[in-house]
Design a protein around this motif. Structure first.
Motif, PDB file in Angstrom:
ATOM      1  N   ALA A 227      -4.351   7.457  -4.517  1.00  0.00           N
ATOM      2  CA  ALA A 227      -4.080   8.889  -4.695  1.00  0.00           C
ATOM      3  C   ALA A 227      -3.593   9.464  -3.369  1.00  0.00           C
ATOM      4  CB  ALA A 227      -5.344   9.605  -5.151  1.00  0.00           C
ATOM      5  N   PRO A 228      -2.570  10.320  -3.389  1.00  0.00           N
ATOM      6  CA  PRO A 228      -1.976  10.822  -2.139  1.00  0.00           C
ATOM      7  C   PRO A 228      -2.983  11.397  -1.149  1.00  0.00           C
ATOM      8  CG  PRO A 228      -0.627  11.474  -4.006  1.00  0.00           C
ATOM      9  CD  PRO A 228      -1.859  10.836  -4.584  1.00  0.00           C
ATOM     10  N   ALA A 229      -3.907  12.218  -1.639  1.00  0.00           N
ATOM     11  CA  ALA A 229      -4.854  12.875  -0.729  1.00  0.00           C
ATOM     12  C   ALA A 229      -5.846  11.892  -0.106  1.00  0.00           C
ATOM     13  CB  ALA A 229      -5.608  13.976  -1.472  1.00  0.00           C
ATOM     14  N   GLU A 230      -6.005  10.741  -0.750  1.00  0.00           N
ATOM     15  CA  GLU A 230      -6.987   9.765  -0.276  1.00  0.00           C
ATOM     16  C   GLU A 230      -6.347   8.607   0.491  1.00  0.00           C
ATOM     17  OE1 GLU A 230      -8.886   8.509  -3.862  1.00  0.00           O
ATOM     18  OE2 GLU A 230      -9.406  10.551  -4.451  1.00  0.00           O
ATOM     19  N   TYR A 231      -5.011   8.566   0.508  1.00  0.00           N
ATOM     20  CA  TYR A 231      -4.304   7.392   1.037  1.00  0.00           C
ATOM     21  C   TYR A 231      -4.675   7.074   2.484  1.00  0.00           C
ATOM     22  CZ  TYR A 231      -0.440   4.385   2.572  1.00  0.00           C
ATOM     23  OH  TYR A 231       0.315   3.361   3.102  1.00  0.00           O
ATOM     24  N   ASN A 232      -4.619   8.060   3.352  1.00  0.00           N
ATOM     25  CA  ASN A 232      -4.874   7.791   4.775  1.00  0.00           C
ATOM     26  C   ASN A 232      -6.255   7.188   4.983  1.00  0.00           C
ATOM     27  OD1 ASN A 232      -2.402   9.009   5.039  1.00  0.00           O
ATOM     28  ND2 ASN A 232      -3.027  10.418   6.657  1.00  0.00           N
TER      29      ASN A 232
ATOM     30  N   GLU B 282       0.860  -1.183   0.000  1.00  0.00           N
ATOM     31  CA  GLU B 282       0.000   0.000   0.000  1.00  0.00           C
ATOM     32  C   GLU B 282       0.897   1.234   0.000  1.00  0.00           C
ATOM     33  OE1 GLU B 282      -3.201  -0.322  -0.176  1.00  0.00           O
ATOM     34  OE2 GLU B 282      -3.692  -2.275   0.688  1.00  0.00           O
ATOM     35  N   SER B 283       0.557   2.249  -0.806  1.00  0.00           N
ATOM     36  CA  SER B 283       1.369   3.471  -0.850  1.00  0.00           C
ATOM     37  C   SER B 283       0.545   4.639  -1.365  1.00  0.00           C
ATOM     38  CB  SER B 283       2.585   3.271  -1.763  1.00  0.00           C
ATOM     39  OG  SER B 283       3.370   4.458  -1.827  1.00  0.00           O
ATOM     40  N   TRP B 284       1.007   5.856  -1.046  1.00  0.00           N
ATOM     41  CA  TRP B 284       0.411   7.059  -1.631  1.00  0.00           C
ATOM     42  C   TRP B 284       1.227   7.560  -2.811  1.00  0.00           C
ATOM     43  CZ3 TRP B 284       3.471   7.258   2.747  1.00  0.00           C
ATOM     44  CH2 TRP B 284       4.568   8.114   2.715  1.00  0.00           C
ATOM     45  N   ARG B 285       2.388   6.954  -3.087  1.00  0.00           N
ATOM     46  CA  ARG B 285       3.278   7.456  -4.138  1.00  0.00           C
ATOM     47  C   ARG B 285       2.882   6.874  -5.496  1.00  0.00           C
ATOM     48  NH1 ARG B 285       7.929  10.242  -2.834  1.00  0.00           N
ATOM     49  NH2 ARG B 285       7.810  10.552  -5.072  1.00  0.00           N
ATOM     50  N   ASN B 286       1.699   7.289  -5.995  1.00  0.00           N
ATOM     51  CA  ASN B 286       1.249   6.740  -7.277  1.00  0.00           C
ATOM     52  C   ASN B 286       2.126   7.194  -8.449  1.00  0.00           C
ATOM     53  OD1 ASN B 286       0.353   9.373  -7.166  1.00  0.00           O
ATOM     54  ND2 ASN B 286      -1.815   8.899  -7.481  1.00  0.00           N
ATOM     55  N   ASP B 287       2.895   8.287  -8.256  1.00  0.00           N
ATOM     56  CA  ASP B 287       3.803   8.701  -9.321  1.00  0.00           C
ATOM     57  C   ASP B 287       5.053   7.828  -9.388  1.00  0.00           C
ATOM     58  OD1 ASP B 287       4.454   9.705  -6.834  1.00  0.00           O
ATOM     59  OD2 ASP B 287       5.372  11.540  -7.597  1.00  0.00           O
TER      60      ASP B 287
END
Length: 417
Positions: free
Chosen positions: A63-68, A30-35
């Motif tokens: 997506a970073p803003a949705e990760y948490n 799991e990660s927020w770093r989709n780039d």
């Protein structure tokens, strides 16, 4: 060159593969770093799988803003991946406290990291470490080497040299001496106060003393950086008060400014945009020969879902993340994001290399407000944004800013009462 690094990593790590699984185990990250998806699919995962037959890895970012929110929902539902990419400090600590992240303190790989590197993913007392540190970003100043050469200037090392260089550009008139605005506020604190401040409060010595209540925000070492920031206003160009973060980036990369207060996360983007040679210099010290301190700020780690059915394979992967092979691949694929392991890593990008060289010259610390001190209300991190802007604009004295910040912190934080 990066391809060569990958080939070497594949060759060297393949020699040390020791665990073979009867049936393939698939680990999900799991990660927020989709780039970073291509980096993981094309470089990191192939290198790991070559060294560890029987373990497959899937990188599944949000997506970073949705990760948490997404991660918390998955963890509560029991559907989260085996490996959890960790944000620094309180967000990950909350996951550990809720029983979602495993204690990794017993892993040999954790010995490859300094106390500063591990601090973003530990309990307050340091008794448990729950994420393997992956990377940090380093603060300093990026400068236009061509502009400096035009005026016959060297990169400054002391504050006197720093302001003399800015004064020279102001007098010359062909460049804005320094590109930074105060519209978005956070830059004034992140690339201003917490960039130059560690040289005043002596890095970890001061940061830990503040947490312990042994120093106060009204002490000279915490107030003085605001006085220095107040001097910046003369060199930021007309209209800096309304200048946004992207405005500042554009002014510098278009060659209109000589100096840019920076984080190393700018390296990749600036390399693609600037058509002049860039260099970097560390936060200037007060006097030649003084010990230097840099903000080498912990940014990203990776831990294990405590409910993972593949704990053995997950720990194998985490041990590899602590290796030189991983660090080398990651550092060169994402220049400006630096491995936190103690092992030496050869970085190719010259600007990224300049930033990381300071680790061998200076003491590393992290941003003063990020651990423990911004859990309450008022939030010290956010208040530091406003204070840094006020210092630059000259709307309040450094002493008044220190007193206001101290009052806010003491209102909820027991060691400061």
């Amino acid at each position: 060159m990066t391809r060569n690094i990958l080939k070497m990593a594949l060759a060297s790590t393949a020699l040390v593969a020791t665990t073979a699984y009867a049936d393939d185990v698939t680990l999900t990250i799991e990660s927020w770093r989709n780039d970073d998806l291509a980096l993981w699919q094309e470089q990191i995962i192939p290198a790991f799988e070559a060294a560890n037959p029987g373990i497959k890895v899937k990188f599944t970012p949000s997506a970073p803003a949705e990760y948490n929110a997404i991660l918390n929902s998955k963890l509560e539902a029991g559907s989260a991946g085996d490996l959890i990419t960790c944000r620094p400090f309180d967000a990950s600590l909350a996951l550990y406290d809720a029983g979602h992240l495993s204690d990794l303190s017993d892993m040999d790989a954790m010995g490859n990291f300094s106390d500063v590197a591990k601090s973003a993913w530990q309990t307050d007392d340091g008794s448990a470490s729950f994420c393997v540190p992956m990377a940090s970003v380093i603060h300093g100043f990026i400068y236009n080497k061509d502009a400096f050469a035009e005026l016959g200037l060297e990169a400054p090392t002391t504050e006197a040299e720093f302001f003399a260089a800015l004064e020279a550009f102001k007098a010359d008139g062909n460049y804005i001496p320094m590109a930074m605005g105060t519209n978005d506020q956070w830059e004034a604190a992140t690339m201003g106060y917490n960039n130059i401040g560690p040289n005043y409060w002596k890095g970890e010595e001061g940061r830990r003393a503040l947490i312990a209540g042994e120093q106060k925000l009204t002490d000279e070492q915490w107030v003085a950086p605001y006085a220095t920031l107040a001097k910046w206003a003369d060199y930021l160009g007309d209209g800096y008060e309304a200048q946004t973060y992207p405005d500042s980036q554009n002014l510098f990369t278009l060659g209109r400014a000589a100096v840019y207060p920076a984080g190393s996360w700018e390296v990749s983007g600036f390399n693609n945009l600037a058509d002049f040679e860039m260099g970097a210099f560390k936060p200037p010290v007060m006097n030649a020969g003084d010990t230097c301190y840099i903000s080498d700020h912990t940014d990203i780690g990776i831990g294990m879902n405590a409910a993972s059915p593949n704990a053995e394979a997950a720990r194998t992967f985490l041990a590899w993340v602590g290796s030189t092979e991983f660090a080398t691949i990651f550092a060169n694929a994402l220049p400006g994001f630096y491995p936190l392991s103690n092992a030496p890593v050869e970085i190719e990008d010259p600007l990224a290399k300049e930033f990381v060289s300071w680790r061998g010259e200076c003491e590393s610390t992290i941003r003063s407000t990020y651990q423990i001190l911004s859990r309450g209300t008022p939030n010290l991190e956010n208040d530091t944004w406003g204070a840094s802007v006020a210092a630059i604009k000259g709307t309040e004295t450094p002493e008044a800013l220190g007193a206001k910040l101290q009052e806010g912190l003491a209102s909820w934080y027991a060691p400061q009462q």
